[in-house]
Design an enzyme around this catalytic site. Structure first.
Site, PDB file in Angstrom:
ATOM      1  N   ARG A  51       0.861  -1.198   0.000  1.00 46.38           N
ATOM      2  CA  ARG A  51       0.000   0.000   0.000  1.00 46.38           C
ATOM      3  C   ARG A  51       0.885   1.230   0.000  1.00 46.38           C
ATOM      4  NH1 ARG A  51      -1.385   1.690   4.595  1.00 46.38           N
ATOM      5  NH2 ARG A  51      -2.186  -0.252   5.437  1.00 46.38           N
ATOM      6  N   TYR A 103     -16.493  17.222 -15.557  1.00 44.05           N
ATOM      7  CA  TYR A 103     -16.752  15.780 -15.656  1.00 44.05           C
ATOM      8  C   TYR A 103     -17.766  15.390 -14.563  1.00 44.05           C
ATOM      9  CZ  TYR A 103     -16.011  10.759 -15.438  1.00 44.05           C
ATOM     10  OH  TYR A 103     -16.198   9.401 -15.417  1.00 44.05           O
ATOM     11  N   ASP A 175      -7.208  19.048 -14.336  1.00 44.53           N
ATOM     12  CA  ASP A 175      -7.525  17.715 -14.845  1.00 44.53           C
ATOM     13  C   ASP A 175      -7.057  17.688 -16.298  1.00 44.53           C
ATOM     14  OD1 ASP A 175      -8.717  15.479 -16.004  1.00 44.53           O
ATOM     15  OD2 ASP A 175     -10.550  15.616 -14.804  1.00 44.53           O
ATOM     16  N   LYS A 200      -7.898   6.691 -19.447  1.00 51.57           N
ATOM     17  CA  LYS A 200      -8.170   7.185 -20.806  1.00 51.57           C
ATOM     18  C   LYS A 200      -6.903   7.116 -21.666  1.00 51.57           C
ATOM     19  CE  LYS A 200     -12.055   7.896 -18.677  1.00 51.57           C
ATOM     20  NZ  LYS A 200     -12.451   9.153 -18.060  1.00 51.57           N
TER      21      LYS A 200
END
Ligand SMILES: *Cc1c(COP(=O)(O)O)cnc(C)c1O
Length: 384
Positions: A51, A103, A175, A200
């Site tokens: 982690r 978004y 972003d 993406k």
């Protein structure tokens, strides 16, 4: 060679990636391990628990930081987990100014998760800088920019926003999912944080869900890694490997996305059944000059409307395409087609969505890297 000195394609392939110290393997292995054996208490090779840190993830984090011209990178289980990390850097009472053309998932996490913890969000038309300035006050801690926006392809001036943020003593986060670091470098334009839905273009092959943050600020980086480890929304070694592989061709893919985008945009503009075409490469695009100033190309995301504006006509087109696939998401090698009014924006009331331009006949394309002539033939038959 230092990251800074390498050009984009060289960094995409080499930054963060070293031959495996144990075997010489040229590809970073998938370190599918949760923990690491220590020689004695506190004596280890830099990794204690996956982690907190994993060698495959670390190679990817360094690679993404390098292509964004930043110092520090962190990868997360999704783009939204990356956004979650940024907002967790704030405190109750802090205020965020963002675009009203955001978004949908970003809007949802702001409004339905963080608003109830006492963080206040303002949504304004960011193409008009005065609307942003009007919301600035002593509590403003973050300005959140998305450019180009989805699905209307609006462009926000990153340098101008960086100045407003600086004047307000706030951070600017961008972003950069739609543009990618190949086309746009927000940190060089004054942003403090860059965020990606790696899902993406960075991943690029529609096979991974992942997010990333990049910053050059020591202060922000310390918070970013503290929250990444404390909240634990990390990405897996296998997915990190796939994205490392994807990024090696980012510059090649983006060149073709841009070429194909330009061809498809012009084809649509000349088509008798098409009404408006939204693509920042057109000189007629309202923010074309800003796009030209801050982007190195205009990408493969295009939205368009149909004459007569009938939902039924749009539905027929998205049903009749044969190469374009009807799906949400974007940025993969294969071309996708979507109908925002009934897909990504279906939860927004008709009147609200129409205010931002998402009308019944609006169709969004993520133009892939196939042969442009085949994509145009496909759209020609679907439009007839
Ligand atoms: C997809 C997307 C996100 C969310 O990323 P996930 O990986 O789906 O969590 C955020 N911003 C933009 C612009 C996106 O396209």
């Amino acid at each position: 060679m230092e990251n800074k000195k390498m050009r984009f394609g060289t960094k995409a392939i080499h930054a963060g990636v070293q031959p495996d110290p144990a075997t010489g393997a040229i590809m970073t292995p998938i370190y599918q391990t949760s923990t690491y054996v220590q020689e004695e208490v506190g004596v280890h090779k830099g990794f204690e628990y996956s982690r907190t840190g994993n060698p495959t993830r670390q190679a990817l984090e360094q690679n993404i930081a390098a292509i964004e011209n930043g110092k520090y990178g962190a990868c997360f289980g999704s783009g939204l987990a990356a956004i979650d990390c940024v907002i967790k850097m704030l405190n109750p009472g802090d205020e965020v100014i963002s675009t009203n053309d955001l978004y949908g998932g970003t809007y949802r996490i702001f409004n339905t998760i963080f608003a109830k913890y006492g963080i206040k969000f303002h949504f304004v038309g960011m193409e008009n800088i005065d609307e942003v300035k009007a919301k600035v006050n002593a509590n403003t801690k973050l300005i959140w920019v998305e450019t180009p926006t989805n699905p209307m392809m609006n462009i926000v001036d990153i340098e101008a926003m960086a100045q407003v943020a600086k004047g307000a003593n706030a951070w600017l986060a961008v972003d950069n999912t739609f543009a990618t670091p190949y086309l746009q470098s927000p940190l060089d334009l004054g942003a403090d944080i860059v965020m990606h839905s790696v899902t993406k273009y960075l991943g690029g092959h529609s096979d991974v869900v992942m997010g990333a943050l990049v910053t050059s600020s020591d202060e922000i980086a310390a918070e970013m890694y503290r929250i990444q480890n404390s909240s634990g929304a990390v990405t897996a070694p296998m997915d990190s490997f796939l994205v490392l592989r994807g990024i090696k061709t980012l510059h090649l893919r983006m060149q073709r996305h841009c070429e194909n985008g330009e061809k498809v945009a012009h084809f649509l503009k000349d088509h008798p059944k098409v009404d408006k075409v939204y693509w920042p490469g057109f000189t007629s695009h309202p923010n074309h000059e800003i796009a030209k100033k801050q982007m190195r190309g205009f990408g493969g995301m295009i939205s368009f409307t149909l004459k007569g504006n009938k939902m039924e006509d749009a539905h027929n087109i998205v049903k009749n395409v044969k190469i374009f696939c009807l799906a949400e998401s974007l940025g993969g090698v294969e071309s996708l087609i979507g109908h925002p009014a009934t897909m990504t924006h279906a939860s927004i009331p008709k009147e609200e969505r129409e205010k931002t331009g998402v009308v019944d006949s609006l169709i969004r394309l993520s133009v892939g890297v196939e042969d442009a002539e085949d994509l145009i033939d496909d759209l020609t038959q679907a439009l007839s």
